[in-house]
Scaffold this active site. Structure first.
Site, PDB file in Angstrom:
ATOM      1  N   HIS A   1      52.444  -7.716  26.805  1.00  0.00           N
ATOM      2  CA  HIS A   1      51.820  -6.459  26.402  1.00  0.00           C
ATOM      3  C   HIS A   1      52.346  -5.999  25.044  1.00  0.00           C
ATOM      4  O   HIS A   1      53.267  -6.583  24.475  1.00  0.00           O
ATOM      5  CB  HIS A   1      52.101  -5.365  27.437  1.00  0.00           C
ATOM      6  CG  HIS A   1      51.269  -5.482  28.675  1.00  0.00           C
ATOM      7  ND1 HIS A   1      51.637  -6.249  29.754  1.00  0.00           N
ATOM      8  CD2 HIS A   1      50.069  -4.933  28.997  1.00  0.00           C
ATOM      9  CE1 HIS A   1      50.711  -6.166  30.696  1.00  0.00           C
ATOM     10  NE2 HIS A   1      49.754  -5.372  30.253  1.00  0.00           N
TER      11      HIS A   1
ATOM     12  N   LYS B   1      54.374  -0.265  25.483  1.00  0.00           N
ATOM     13  CA  LYS B   1      54.333  -0.164  26.944  1.00  0.00           C
ATOM     14  C   LYS B   1      55.734   0.096  27.475  1.00  0.00           C
ATOM     15  O   LYS B   1      56.670  -0.649  27.208  1.00  0.00           O
ATOM     16  CB  LYS B   1      53.758  -1.446  27.554  1.00  0.00           C
ATOM     17  CG  LYS B   1      53.570  -1.339  29.067  1.00  0.00           C
ATOM     18  CD  LYS B   1      52.736  -2.480  29.598  1.00  0.00           C
ATOM     19  CE  LYS B   1      52.546  -2.373  31.099  1.00  0.00           C
ATOM     20  NZ  LYS B   1      51.845  -1.134  31.500  1.00  0.00           N
TER      21      LYS B   1
END
Length: 235
Positions: A134, A138
């Site tokens: 990601h 995040k």
């Protein structure tokens, strides 16, 4: 519908864009927890919540207690998940949660469930690894989606539990990586001495997650209960 967006970061902005394309009105955009007065005066038909782990529980609770259907995709707060379930039942509320609102990802969940069930008889022969990649912004690690994938494998008795970044026998190894500008990649690998099986889901943008969240908000109208994307998609 009049949609309240709670958590106005990158996901919130994508949700606003998709909601307008689908002819909905945005009654409220709030980055953290809106006051009860502000929420009630917004005349919202539904709330879509993508905030932060520290505020998600309060956001969901305030909506359920005030009879506002709520759809949430915030991860990292699930130690209080059962409390919300009880509040929803007590108040006859409307709540829908998913760790991932992508339609493709929810189909991917079902493929992974089926695969792990088919391999259950041969569990001792296979090592299982979940890799999730990601963007650097995040906060939670591993991703809620990776945890959901791992739980499905555990429920099918392929492995006992999962572990982060450390390989141990009879546990699912989850590898979490963070790079710039990666909406989300999830890879599940079943590896034995004689063969490997690998399945992958790659998101190209946040719009797939946003679309799924808006579809879920449309679906939950006039429904009471505790739901997931499984009910929305009929899978």
């Amino acid at each position: 519908m009049n949609i309240a967006i709670i958590g106005y970061g990158k996901m919130g902005k994508s949700i606003k864009k998709i909601a307008k394309i689908r002819n909905h009105k945005i009654s409220l955009c709030y980055d953290d927890t809106p006051s009860l007065h502000l929420l009630k005066n917004s005349d919202s038909d539904v709330a879509i919540e993508f905030s932060q782990p520290h505020s998600a529980f309060k956001n969901i609770k305030i909506c359920i207690e005030n009879d506002i259907p709520i759809v949430s995709g915030t991860t990292g707060w699930l130690e209080k998940f059962e409390i919300i379930r009880k509040i929803c039942k007590k108040k006859n509320g409307s709540f829908l949660y998913s760790s991932n609102f992508s339609i493709g990802m929810n189909i991917f969940f079902e493929i992974n469930k089926k695969l792990s069930k088919l391999l259950q008889l041969y569990a001792k022969d296979y090592e299982v690894t979940i890799e999730e990649i990601h963007h650097k912004e995040k906060i939670d690690k591993p991703s809620g989606t990776a945890i959901s994938l791992a739980k499905d494998i555990v429920n099918n008795k392929m492995k006992k539990t999962w572990i982060l970044d450390e390989k141990k026998k009879n546990q699912i190894l989850i590898l979490s990586k963070r790079f710039n500008h990666v909406p989300g990649i999830h890879i599940v690998k079943y590896e034995s001495k004689i063969e490997d099986i690998k399945i992958q889901h790659k998101a190209h943008s946040r719009e797939g997650f946003a679309l799924g969240a808006v579809i879920a908000a449309e679906w939950i109208q006039n429904k009471k209960g505790f739901f997931s994307m499984k009910e929305v998609l009929g899978i």
